[in-house]
Write a protein that holds these residues in place. Structure first.
Motif, PDB file in Angstrom:
ATOM      1  N   VAL A  19      60.291  41.842  53.353  1.00  0.00           N
ATOM      2  CA  VAL A  19      61.674  42.002  52.898  1.00  0.00           C
ATOM      3  C   VAL A  19      62.151  43.425  53.152  1.00  0.00           C
ATOM      4  CG1 VAL A  19      63.154  42.059  50.840  1.00  0.00           C
ATOM      5  CG2 VAL A  19      61.545  40.173  51.163  1.00  0.00           C
ATOM      6  N   MET A  20      61.298  44.384  52.834  1.00  0.00           N
ATOM      7  CA  MET A  20      61.640  45.799  53.034  1.00  0.00           C
ATOM      8  C   MET A  20      61.898  46.095  54.504  1.00  0.00           C
ATOM      9  SD  MET A  20      60.114  48.798  54.334  1.00  0.00           S
ATOM     10  CE  MET A  20      58.347  48.654  54.155  1.00  0.00           C
ATOM     11  N   LYS A  21      61.015  45.658  55.379  1.00  0.00           N
ATOM     12  CA  LYS A  21      61.161  45.961  56.809  1.00  0.00           C
ATOM     13  C   LYS A  21      62.433  45.344  57.374  1.00  0.00           C
ATOM     14  CE  LYS A  21      56.273  46.683  57.889  1.00  0.00           C
ATOM     15  NZ  LYS A  21      55.081  46.175  58.606  1.00  0.00           N
ATOM     16  N   ASP A  22      62.774  44.146  56.942  1.00  0.00           N
ATOM     17  CA  ASP A  22      64.011  43.507  57.406  1.00  0.00           C
ATOM     18  C   ASP A  22      65.229  44.320  56.985  1.00  0.00           C
ATOM     19  OD1 ASP A  22      62.585  41.445  58.556  1.00  0.00           O
ATOM     20  OD2 ASP A  22      62.947  40.023  56.931  1.00  0.00           O
ATOM     21  N   ALA A  23      65.201  44.833  55.750  1.00  0.00           N
ATOM     22  CA  ALA A  23      66.339  45.604  55.248  1.00  0.00           C
ATOM     23  C   ALA A  23      66.409  46.978  55.897  1.00  0.00           C
ATOM     24  CB  ALA A  23      66.231  45.753  53.725  1.00  0.00           C
ATOM     25  N   MET A  24      65.293  47.682  55.969  1.00  0.00           N
ATOM     26  CA  MET A  24      65.301  49.056  56.454  1.00  0.00           C
ATOM     27  C   MET A  24      65.576  49.151  57.944  1.00  0.00           C
ATOM     28  SD  MET A  24      64.813  50.059  53.456  1.00  0.00           S
ATOM     29  CE  MET A  24      64.930  51.818  53.656  1.00  0.00           C
ATOM     30  N   ALA A  25      65.394  48.067  58.671  1.00  0.00           N
ATOM     31  CA  ALA A  25      65.690  48.073  60.108  1.00  0.00           C
ATOM     32  C   ALA A  25      67.162  48.348  60.375  1.00  0.00           C
ATOM     33  CB  ALA A  25      65.278  46.742  60.726  1.00  0.00           C
ATOM     34  N   ARG A  26      68.010  48.161  59.364  1.00  0.00           N
ATOM     35  CA  ARG A  26      69.456  48.379  59.529  1.00  0.00           C
ATOM     36  C   ARG A  26      69.862  49.814  59.215  1.00  0.00           C
ATOM     37  NH1 ARG A  26      69.174  43.503  56.588  1.00  0.00           N
ATOM     38  NH2 ARG A  26      69.835  44.539  54.660  1.00  0.00           N
ATOM     39  N   TYR A  27      68.947  50.618  58.693  1.00  0.00           N
ATOM     40  CA  TYR A  27      69.285  51.961  58.250  1.00  0.00           C
ATOM     41  C   TYR A  27      68.854  53.001  59.288  1.00  0.00           C
ATOM     42  CZ  TYR A  27      69.590  49.369  53.823  1.00  0.00           C
ATOM     43  OH  TYR A  27      69.891  48.458  52.852  1.00  0.00           O
ATOM     44  N   ASP A  28      69.285  54.242  59.079  1.00  0.00           N
ATOM     45  CA  ASP A  28      68.953  55.300  60.031  1.00  0.00           C
ATOM     46  C   ASP A  28      67.546  55.843  59.745  1.00  0.00           C
ATOM     47  OD1 ASP A  28      69.117  57.972  58.399  1.00  0.00           O
ATOM     48  OD2 ASP A  28      70.878  56.816  57.772  1.00  0.00           O
ATOM     49  N   PRO A  29      67.018  56.699  60.628  1.00  0.00           N
ATOM     50  CA  PRO A  29      65.630  57.153  60.492  1.00  0.00           C
ATOM     51  C   PRO A  29      65.311  57.929  59.212  1.00  0.00           C
ATOM     52  CG  PRO A  29      66.396  57.508  62.727  1.00  0.00           C
ATOM     53  CD  PRO A  29      67.597  57.110  61.930  1.00  0.00           C
ATOM     54  N   SER A  30      66.322  58.417  58.515  1.00  0.00           N
ATOM     55  CA  SER A  30      66.038  59.121  57.262  1.00  0.00           C
ATOM     56  C   SER A  30      65.626  58.158  56.155  1.00  0.00           C
ATOM     57  CB  SER A  30      67.258  59.927  56.813  1.00  0.00           C
ATOM     58  OG  SER A  30      68.308  59.077  56.378  1.00  0.00           O
ATOM     59  N   HIS A  31      65.997  56.893  56.304  1.00  0.00           N
ATOM     60  CA  HIS A  31      65.668  55.865  55.310  1.00  0.00           C
ATOM     61  C   HIS A  31      65.189  54.621  56.040  1.00  0.00           C
ATOM     62  CE1 HIS A  31      68.267  58.559  53.014  1.00  0.00           C
ATOM     63  NE2 HIS A  31      67.703  58.080  51.925  1.00  0.00           N
ATOM     64  N   ASP A  32      64.092  54.768  56.766  1.00  0.00           N
ATOM     65  CA  ASP A  32      63.556  53.636  57.516  1.00  0.00           C
ATOM     66  C   ASP A  32      62.271  53.133  56.867  1.00  0.00           C
ATOM     67  OD1 ASP A  32      61.727  55.605  58.161  1.00  0.00           O
ATOM     68  OD2 ASP A  32      62.271  55.707  60.284  1.00  0.00           O
ATOM     69  N   ALA A  33      61.649  52.158  57.493  1.00  0.00           N
ATOM     70  CA  ALA A  33      60.430  51.581  56.931  1.00  0.00           C
ATOM     71  C   ALA A  33      59.304  52.602  56.863  1.00  0.00           C
ATOM     72  CB  ALA A  33      59.996  50.376  57.762  1.00  0.00           C
ATOM     73  N   TYR A  34      59.303  53.575  57.760  1.00  0.00           N
ATOM     74  CA  TYR A  34      58.249  54.595  57.733  1.00  0.00           C
ATOM     75  C   TYR A  34      58.395  55.475  56.498  1.00  0.00           C
ATOM     76  CZ  TYR A  34      57.548  53.082  62.542  1.00  0.00           C
ATOM     77  OH  TYR A  34      57.313  52.328  63.653  1.00  0.00           O
ATOM     78  N   HIS A  35      59.637  55.787  56.139  1.00  0.00           N
ATOM     79  CA  HIS A  35      59.871  56.527  54.890  1.00  0.00           C
ATOM     80  C   HIS A  35      59.330  55.736  53.708  1.00  0.00           C
ATOM     81  CE1 HIS A  35      61.875  58.098  51.338  1.00  0.00           C
ATOM     82  NE2 HIS A  35      62.556  56.979  51.218  1.00  0.00           N
ATOM     83  N   VAL A  36      59.645  54.456  53.658  1.00  0.00           N
ATOM     84  CA  VAL A  36      59.199  53.624  52.540  1.00  0.00           C
ATOM     85  C   VAL A  36      57.678  53.553  52.482  1.00  0.00           C
ATOM     86  CG1 VAL A  36      59.250  51.305  51.543  1.00  0.00           C
ATOM     87  CG2 VAL A  36      61.325  52.274  52.546  1.00  0.00           C
ATOM     88  N   GLN A  37      57.045  53.444  53.639  1.00  0.00           N
ATOM     89  CA  GLN A  37      55.580  53.375  53.639  1.00  0.00           C
ATOM     90  C   GLN A  37      54.965  54.685  53.138  1.00  0.00           C
ATOM     91  OE1 GLN A  37      54.191  50.654  53.784  1.00  0.00           O
ATOM     92  NE2 GLN A  37      54.693  49.376  55.537  1.00  0.00           N
ATOM     93  N   ARG A  38      55.592  55.813  53.458  1.00  0.00           N
ATOM     94  CA  ARG A  38      55.094  57.090  52.925  1.00  0.00           C
ATOM     95  C   ARG A  38      55.242  57.132  51.408  1.00  0.00           C
ATOM     96  NH1 ARG A  38      58.017  59.031  57.408  1.00  0.00           N
ATOM     97  NH2 ARG A  38      59.683  59.835  56.065  1.00  0.00           N
TER      98      ARG A  38
END
Length: 232
Positions: free
Chosen positions: A17-36
């Motif tokens: 769910v997170m990856k689907d949502a964060m794919a729409r956002y810019d690199p400051s708030h992407d899935a990599y940020h969430v994983q960190r």
């Protein structure tokens, strides 16, 4: 012992769910940020005593930016519990883990709704910072992890990335009337304050280290902009 097979299955689906949502956002708030944030939140949770509910921490960390008000409408962000309820209901049906019935779904939604710096600032200003806000270890782990990713080296890169996404100037001279609209001003307005509002003991230790990175960066900006050339 965490995680059980059921908990792992729910976490995996929350990650999707997170990856689907964060794919729409810019690199400051992407899935990599969430994983960190997820990794840091779990590390903080395992380093404090008593250890908080790790499933709540991990789910809240994974979902904390899905409804970020910079990217979704106020209506969408207004009720995280209602937004995530279909997900949690489906998890009970698919994996026999009823987080709605045991109250953890609501706790995850509360953390998502209260994790941001801006929300905390408004609550404190309005004397609405409650006993739950003050004492919820799960909230503190996710908050600290999210804020730690806003300072230090990653924080610097994220600020630049978001500034580029919204076309915010990186630096504006101090004699320019628009000086308050720069990325560097954001460092002064918020980022240098973050270490003071971290809540977990290990988060505070990490925060001091990353705070020094922020201060050194600001000093370098000022030094480089000065244009002073050292004499040989």
């Amino acid at each position: 012992m965490y995680p059980t097979a059921q908990e792992s299955a729910v976490v995996t689906e929350a990650e999707r769910v997170m990856k689907d949502a964060m794919a729409r956002y810019d690199p400051s708030h992407d899935a990599y940020h969430v994983q960190r944030v997820r990794r840091t939140a779990m590390a903080l949770a395992n380093a404090i005593s008593p250890i908080p509910d790790l499933l709540v921490v991990e789910l809240a960390a994974l979902l904390h930016d899905v409804l970020d008000k910079k990217y979704v409408s106020a209506e969408q962000a207004a009720d995280p519990y209602a937004f995530f309820l279909p997900f949690f209901t489906s998890m009970a049906e698919k994996h026999q883990l009823d987080l709605v019935a045991d109250g953890r779904a609501r706790q995850v939604a509360l953390i998502v709704d209260n994790v941001s710096w801006t929300t905390e600032t408004k609550l404190r200003k309005n004397n609405a910072w409650s006993e739950w806000h003050q004492n919820c270890a799960e909230l503190h782990c996710v908050q600290d992890a999210d804020r730690l990713d806003a300072i230090g080296a990653f924080g610097i890169m994220r600020c630049a990335a978001y500034s580029a996404a919204v076309n915010r100037p990186l630096h504006i001279p101090s004699d320019d009337p628009k000086v308050d609209e720069s990325a560097i001003q954001h460092f002064h307005d918020k980022l240098v304050l973050i270490h003071e509002r971290l809540k977990t003991a290990p988060g505070k230790v990490l925060g001091e280290k990353r705070h020094r990175v922020i201060l050194d960066f600001i000093a370098s900006i000022e030094d480089e902009y000065s244009g002073v050339v050292p004499r040989p």
